[in-house]
Design a protein around this motif. Structure first.
Motif, PDB file in Angstrom:
ATOM      1  N   GLY A  93       0.826  -1.214   0.000  1.00 47.66           N
ATOM      2  CA  GLY A  93       0.000   0.000   0.000  1.00 47.66           C
ATOM      3  C   GLY A  93       0.851   1.249   0.000  1.00 47.66           C
ATOM      4  O   GLY A  93       2.075   1.201  -0.118  1.00 47.66           O
ATOM      5  N   ILE A  94       0.194   2.397   0.144  1.00 49.97           N
ATOM      6  CA  ILE A  94       0.897   3.676   0.166  1.00 49.97           C
ATOM      7  C   ILE A  94       1.023   4.208   1.582  1.00 49.97           C
ATOM      8  O   ILE A  94       2.032   4.773   1.964  1.00 49.97           O
ATOM      9  N   GLY A  95      -0.010   4.022   2.394  1.00 49.10           N
ATOM     10  CA  GLY A  95       0.049   4.507   3.775  1.00 49.10           C
ATOM     11  C   GLY A  95      -0.380   5.953   3.922  1.00 49.10           C
ATOM     12  O   GLY A  95       0.111   6.658   4.810  1.00 49.10           O
ATOM     13  N   TRP A  96      -1.331   6.379   3.063  1.00 48.65           N
ATOM     14  CA  TRP A  96      -1.796   7.757   3.154  1.00 48.65           C
ATOM     15  C   TRP A  96      -2.327   8.063   4.555  1.00 48.65           C
ATOM     16  O   TRP A  96      -3.129   7.314   5.097  1.00 48.65           O
ATOM     17  N   GLY A  97      -1.874   9.174   5.122  1.00 47.31           N
ATOM     18  CA  GLY A  97      -2.362   9.618   6.423  1.00 47.31           C
ATOM     19  C   GLY A  97      -1.713   8.941   7.612  1.00 47.31           C
ATOM     20  O   GLY A  97      -1.918   9.367   8.748  1.00 47.31           O
ATOM     21  N   VAL A  98      -0.922   7.917   7.376  1.00 49.84           N
ATOM     22  CA  VAL A  98      -0.356   7.148   8.484  1.00 49.84           C
ATOM     23  C   VAL A  98       0.679   7.927   9.300  1.00 49.84           C
ATOM     24  O   VAL A  98       0.648   7.878  10.538  1.00 49.84           O
ATOM     25  N   PRO A  99       1.609   8.667   8.672  1.00 52.11           N
ATOM     26  CA  PRO A  99       2.550   9.448   9.500  1.00 52.11           C
ATOM     27  C   PRO A  99       1.823  10.441  10.411  1.00 52.11           C
ATOM     28  O   PRO A  99       2.216  10.634  11.567  1.00 52.11           O
ATOM     29  N   GLU A 100       0.756  11.054   9.890  1.00 52.92           N
ATOM     30  CA  GLU A 100      -0.016  11.993  10.698  1.00 52.92           C
ATOM     31  C   GLU A 100      -0.660  11.284  11.894  1.00 52.92           C
ATOM     32  O   GLU A 100      -0.682  11.817  13.008  1.00 52.92           O
ATOM     33  N   VAL A 101      -1.195  10.094  11.652  1.00 51.82           N
ATOM     34  CA  VAL A 101      -1.815   9.327  12.738  1.00 51.82           C
ATOM     35  C   VAL A 101      -0.773   8.981  13.805  1.00 51.82           C
ATOM     36  O   VAL A 101      -1.018   9.146  15.007  1.00 51.82           O
ATOM     37  N   MET A 102       0.384   8.518  13.382  1.00 53.47           N
ATOM     38  CA  MET A 102       1.435   8.179  14.340  1.00 53.47           C
ATOM     39  C   MET A 102       1.827   9.410  15.151  1.00 53.47           C
ATOM     40  O   MET A 102       2.037   9.330  16.364  1.00 53.47           O
ATOM     41  N   GLY A 103       1.902  10.558  14.486  1.00 61.15           N
ATOM     42  CA  GLY A 103       2.227  11.796  15.188  1.00 61.15           C
ATOM     43  C   GLY A 103       1.167  12.183  16.199  1.00 61.15           C
ATOM     44  O   GLY A 103       1.482  12.610  17.312  1.00 61.15           O
ATOM     45  N   GLU A 104      -0.095  12.023  15.820  1.00 65.89           N
ATOM     46  CA  GLU A 104      -1.187  12.369  16.727  1.00 65.89           C
ATOM     47  C   GLU A 104      -1.209  11.436  17.944  1.00 65.89           C
ATOM     48  O   GLU A 104      -1.483  11.880  19.067  1.00 65.89           O
ATOM     49  N   ILE A 105      -0.884  10.176  17.725  1.00 68.32           N
ATOM     50  CA  ILE A 105      -0.828   9.228  18.837  1.00 68.32           C
ATOM     51  C   ILE A 105       0.323   9.591  19.782  1.00 68.32           C
ATOM     52  O   ILE A 105       0.155   9.615  21.009  1.00 68.32           O
ATOM     53  N   ILE A 106       1.483   9.883  19.215  1.00 71.93           N
ATOM     54  CA  ILE A 106       2.637  10.266  20.042  1.00 71.93           C
ATOM     55  C   ILE A 106       2.336  11.562  20.792  1.00 71.93           C
ATOM     56  O   ILE A 106       2.701  11.722  21.961  1.00 71.93           O
ATOM     57  N   PHE A 107       1.651  12.487  20.137  1.00 70.94           N
ATOM     58  CA  PHE A 107       1.256  13.750  20.763  1.00 70.94           C
ATOM     59  C   PHE A 107       0.383  13.508  21.993  1.00 70.94           C
ATOM     60  O   PHE A 107       0.527  14.171  23.022  1.00 70.94           O
ATOM     61  N   ARG A 108      -0.519  12.510  21.899  1.00 69.08           N
ATOM     62  CA  ARG A 108      -1.511  12.307  22.952  1.00 69.08           C
ATOM     63  C   ARG A 108      -1.125  11.252  23.987  1.00 69.08           C
ATOM     64  O   ARG A 108      -1.656  11.283  25.102  1.00 69.08           O
ATOM     65  N   SER A 109      -0.238  10.341  23.643  1.00 67.32           N
ATOM     66  CA  SER A 109       0.046   9.217  24.538  1.00 67.32           C
ATOM     67  C   SER A 109       1.320   9.438  25.349  1.00 67.32           C
ATOM     68  O   SER A 109       2.378   9.738  24.790  1.00 67.32           O
ATOM     69  N   SER A 110       1.210   9.262  26.653  1.00 69.71           N
ATOM     70  CA  SER A 110       2.383   9.358  27.530  1.00 69.71           C
ATOM     71  C   SER A 110       3.074   8.009  27.673  1.00 69.71           C
ATOM     72  O   SER A 110       4.067   7.888  28.390  1.00 69.71           O
ATOM     73  N   ILE A 111       2.549   7.007  26.990  1.00 68.92           N
ATOM     74  CA  ILE A 111       3.139   5.672  27.015  1.00 68.92           C
ATOM     75  C   ILE A 111       3.845   5.367  25.696  1.00 68.92           C
ATOM     76  O   ILE A 111       5.016   4.978  25.671  1.00 68.92           O
ATOM     77  N   LEU A 112       3.142   5.571  24.596  1.00 71.17           N
ATOM     78  CA  LEU A 112       3.693   5.238  23.285  1.00 71.17           C
ATOM     79  C   LEU A 112       4.686   6.281  22.781  1.00 71.17           C
ATOM     80  O   LEU A 112       5.506   5.984  21.918  1.00 71.17           O
ATOM     81  N   ASP A 113       4.614   7.492  23.306  1.00 72.00           N
ATOM     82  CA  ASP A 113       5.497   8.556  22.804  1.00 72.00           C
ATOM     83  C   ASP A 113       6.971   8.209  22.983  1.00 72.00           C
ATOM     84  O   ASP A 113       7.792   8.409  22.090  1.00 72.00           O
ATOM     85  N   ARG A 114       7.323   7.686  24.141  1.00 73.12           N
ATOM     86  CA  ARG A 114       8.721   7.375  24.429  1.00 73.12           C
ATOM     87  C   ARG A 114       9.260   6.246  23.560  1.00 73.12           C
ATOM     88  O   ARG A 114      10.458   6.169  23.318  1.00 73.12           O
ATOM     89  N   GLU A 115       8.363   5.393  23.094  1.00 71.28           N
ATOM     90  CA  GLU A 115       8.783   4.215  22.335  1.00 71.28           C
ATOM     91  C   GLU A 115       8.852   4.455  20.829  1.00 71.28           C
ATOM     92  O   GLU A 115       9.591   3.756  20.132  1.00 71.28           O
ATOM     93  N   TYR A 116       8.107   5.422  20.332  1.00 66.89           N
ATOM     94  CA  TYR A 116       7.970   5.539  18.879  1.00 66.89           C
ATOM     95  C   TYR A 116       8.387   6.885  18.288  1.00 66.89           C
ATOM     96  O   TYR A 116       8.338   7.048  17.072  1.00 66.89           O
TER      97      TYR A 116
END
Length: 228
Positions: A93-116
């Motif tokens: 696939g292409i992964g449209w929108g996926v980098p933005e989603v990962m960024g939004e998750i890292i922005f909001r998560s105090s658990i996943l941010d440190r890992e990703y």
């Protein structure tokens, strides 16, 4: 057939929620929907024809996955690995929108941010997992700007990566790089920002659930104020 109908109904309901004018109020209704089904539908919406639905799916996924990780960090990791796979050429696939989603998750998560967070930066690094498609790379730059707003310490090591986009031919790249430079207090970016202050090019950015019309020069000026 009942499951199919409920799935179709959920998809329609989510599209309505994401298109509502008062998105801040509407998004809280996502907590009333089945999480895993909702996540799968929102991922499919990253290719939706309506730009507002596409971007708001990014916001919704960030909220849902961060909340999921609070209850079960491993479930959050599984989804992050899924998004990473979607950006892998082997996924097909292409992964449209996926980098933005990962960024939004890292922005909001105090658990996943440190890992990703380092993986997110690697998508802008030619020595790392560099994204060859310009729109995907711009998505990673948007994600970096989003994270830098509240977690600049996680993005500091990537200041030189975003700085290169201050001279990009693409005005959206320049605008996002200005935002990053300001939040990271990147003093090495000052000469580039000063050169952009008179850049009157107008661009549209997705910010906090809606679209804002801005100029590159205006964002460069804001970044310089932060640096001063």
């Amino acid at each position: 057939m009942g499951t199919e109908r409920s799935g179709a109904r959920l998809k329609r309901d989510l599209a309505v929620i994401l298109a509502e004018d008062d998105f801040e109020s509407a998004i809280h209704r996502l907590g009333e929907t089945p999480v895993k089904k909702t996540v799968n539908i929102l991922v499919s919406f990253l290719c939706h024809l309506d730009e507002r639905v596409r971007w708001r799916s990014v916001s919704a996924l960030g909220l849902l996955v961060a909340a999921m990780a609070e209850k079960s960090p491993e479930e959050g990791r599984i989804l992050m690995r899924r998004f990473m796979w979607m950006l892998n050429e082997e996924s097909g696939g292409i992964g449209w929108g996926v980098p933005e989603v990962m960024g939004e998750i890292i922005f909001r998560s105090s658990i996943l941010d440190r890992e990703y967070h380092r993986i997110l930066l690697s998508y802008l690094d030619e020595q790392g997992n560099f994204l060859d498609h310009d729109p995907l790379r711009q998505g990673a730059l948007w994600a970096m700007a989003r994270i830098s707003e509240t977690k600049p310490h996680l993005m500091k090591d990537g200041a030189h990566l975003s700085r290169a986009y201050l001279v990009s031919e693409n005005p959206v790249d320049r605008a996002l790089a200005c935002i990053v430079a300001g939040y990271l207090h990147d003093r090495e970016a000052m000469p580039f920002l000063q050169n952009l202050v008179m850049d009157k090019t107008e661009i549209t950015l997705y910010i906090e659930g809606d679209f804002s019309r801005l100029t590159v020069g205006g964002l460069a000026g804001k970044a310089l104020k932060r640096l001063s």
